[in-house]
Design a protein around this motif. Structure first.
Motif, mmCIF file in Angstrom:
data_model
loop_
_atom_site.group_PDB
_atom_site.id
_atom_site.type_symbol
_atom_site.label_atom_id
_atom_site.label_comp_id
_atom_site.label_asym_id
_atom_site.label_seq_id
_atom_site.Cartn_x
_atom_site.Cartn_y
_atom_site.Cartn_z
ATOM 1 N N ALA A 231 -3.837 -4.954 14.860
ATOM 2 C CA ALA A 231 -2.771 -4.172 14.239
ATOM 3 C C ALA A 231 -3.379 -3.209 13.235
ATOM 4 C CB ALA A 231 -1.768 -5.088 13.549
ATOM 5 N N VAL A 232 -2.617 -2.162 12.911
ATOM 6 C CA VAL A 232 -3.000 -1.215 11.863
ATOM 7 C C VAL A 232 -2.063 -1.427 10.691
ATOM 8 C CG1 VAL A 232 -3.243 1.206 11.204
ATOM 9 C CG2 VAL A 232 -3.917 0.467 13.496
ATOM 10 N N VAL A 233 -2.638 -1.722 9.526
ATOM 11 C CA VAL A 233 -1.850 -1.978 8.319
ATOM 12 C C VAL A 233 -2.380 -1.112 7.192
ATOM 13 C CG1 VAL A 233 -1.318 -4.346 8.986
ATOM 14 C CG2 VAL A 233 -3.348 -3.877 7.609
ATOM 15 N N LYS A 234 -1.633 -1.092 6.092
ATOM 16 C CA LYS A 234 -2.046 -0.323 4.919
ATOM 17 C C LYS A 234 -2.683 -1.261 3.899
ATOM 18 C CE LYS A 234 1.370 3.379 5.343
ATOM 19 N NZ LYS A 234 2.510 4.073 4.678
ATOM 20 N N ALA A 235 -3.938 -0.972 3.566
ATOM 21 C CA ALA A 235 -4.667 -1.782 2.591
ATOM 22 C C ALA A 235 -4.675 -1.087 1.235
ATOM 23 C CB ALA A 235 -6.087 -2.022 3.067
ATOM 24 N N LEU A 236 -5.063 -1.844 0.223
ATOM 25 C CA LEU A 236 -5.049 -1.351 -1.150
ATOM 26 C C LEU A 236 -6.470 -1.328 -1.687
ATOM 27 C CD1 LEU A 236 -2.727 -0.474 -3.039
ATOM 28 C CD2 LEU A 236 -2.826 -2.758 -4.063
#
Length: 294
Positions: A231-236
């Protein structure tokens, strides 16, 4: 094989293994009271410390009932780790008056049973006991050497694995079943701009910037138990700015086949996302400019 009692204890005399072949005299009487157990642990500690000091097997009289025991130290790389204790035998008869005094000293009320159980104790010559003690010393020394070799082998294989993992350009994170981070590679430290000690023990979910990403990761955790999820997620990042990462997640199973954690491979796809955006903008511009003349 030798027919004598044995147990492995730590350096303070506390049992590490279950007792083997213990006599009913020691099990039902000598260790049945609080004071008796305290004396037995003290005796085991004494035997272990003396054998460690001498760096060889040590034959002695137990501090509880006067039986003959011996201790062999487990010493690895100069460290005294534990003791192999054997014995609960008599090399010569114990005086009845002394036995009664020992029984009363530890709070035994059934002195008749105490004396009766004492009669069943295995008896052997001091020479035979020495032979058994020498045998156990060789066995203990051999096992200690094998344990040390296994430790070094494990240590070297782990060092090789760490080098291999750190040579990968993608970030790698392993977690337990509760999402707590148990391992990160150097690429992961660079990816999130945080020190390894800051990441270890934290929930991997804290590395994501929004609820949708957290939910997506949790869904991939459930799927990864059957097949590898992606999956593609948004990291911090360390600057609190979000960036897209592609995550490949797989479940880890223990020897029993039970889920023991997860391992995730993370790759920063910011450049790819920028290229896709530029491509969409270019197509949009071309479509718009070609549509005007028409």
């Amino acid at each position: 094989v030798t027919g004598i009692a044995s147990i492995i204890t730590d350096t303070a005399g506390q049992p590490i293994t279950d007792p083997h072949n213990f006599t009913s005299f020691c099990h039902k009487y000598c260790r049945s009271t609080e004071e008796g157990l305290r004396r037995c642990y003290k005796s085991d500690c004494f035997g272990g410390q003396e054998s460690a000091r001498l760096k060889k097997r040590f034959i002695y009289k137990c501090l509880n009932a006067g039986l003959t025991d011996f201790a062999t130290p487990i010493i690895v790389e100069g460290y005294h780790l534990a003791n192999v204790l054997c014995g609960q035998v008599i090399t010569k008869p114990i005086d009845t008056a002394q036995a009664l005094e020992n029984a009363r000293a530890i709070g035994i009320t059934d002195t008749d049973g105490y004396l009766k159980a004492m009669e069943t104790l295995p008896s052997m010559s001091h020479e035979r006991l020495e032979t058994i003690a020498n045998l156990m010393e060789v066995i203990t020394h051999t096992i200690s050497e094998l344990a040390l070799k296994k430790y070094f082998s494990h240590k070297h294989s782990r060092q090789y694995l760490e080098k291999l993992v750190n040579s990968v350009s993608d970030g790698i994170i392993s977690t337990d079943t509760e999402t707590k981070i148990t391992m990160v590679n150097e690429a992961c430290v660079t990816l999130f701009g945080r020190k390894e000690k800051e990441l270890m023990g934290q929930s991997v979910l804290t590395l994501f910037s929004d609820e949708a990403s957290v939910k997506n990761y949790e869904e991939q955790m459930a799927l990864s138990l059957k097949s590898r999820g992606r999956a593609v997620v948004k990291a911090l990042g360390a600057d609190r700015q979000s960036f897209p990462v592609q995550i490949s997640l797989a479940g880890i199973s223990d020897e029993a086949g039970e889920n023991s954690g997860y391992v995730a491979v993370l790759r920063d796809v910011s450049e790819e996302k920028n290229m896709e955006l530029m491509k969409e903008d270019l197509i949009g511009m071309l479509t718009h400019d070609m549509g005007n003349p028409v």
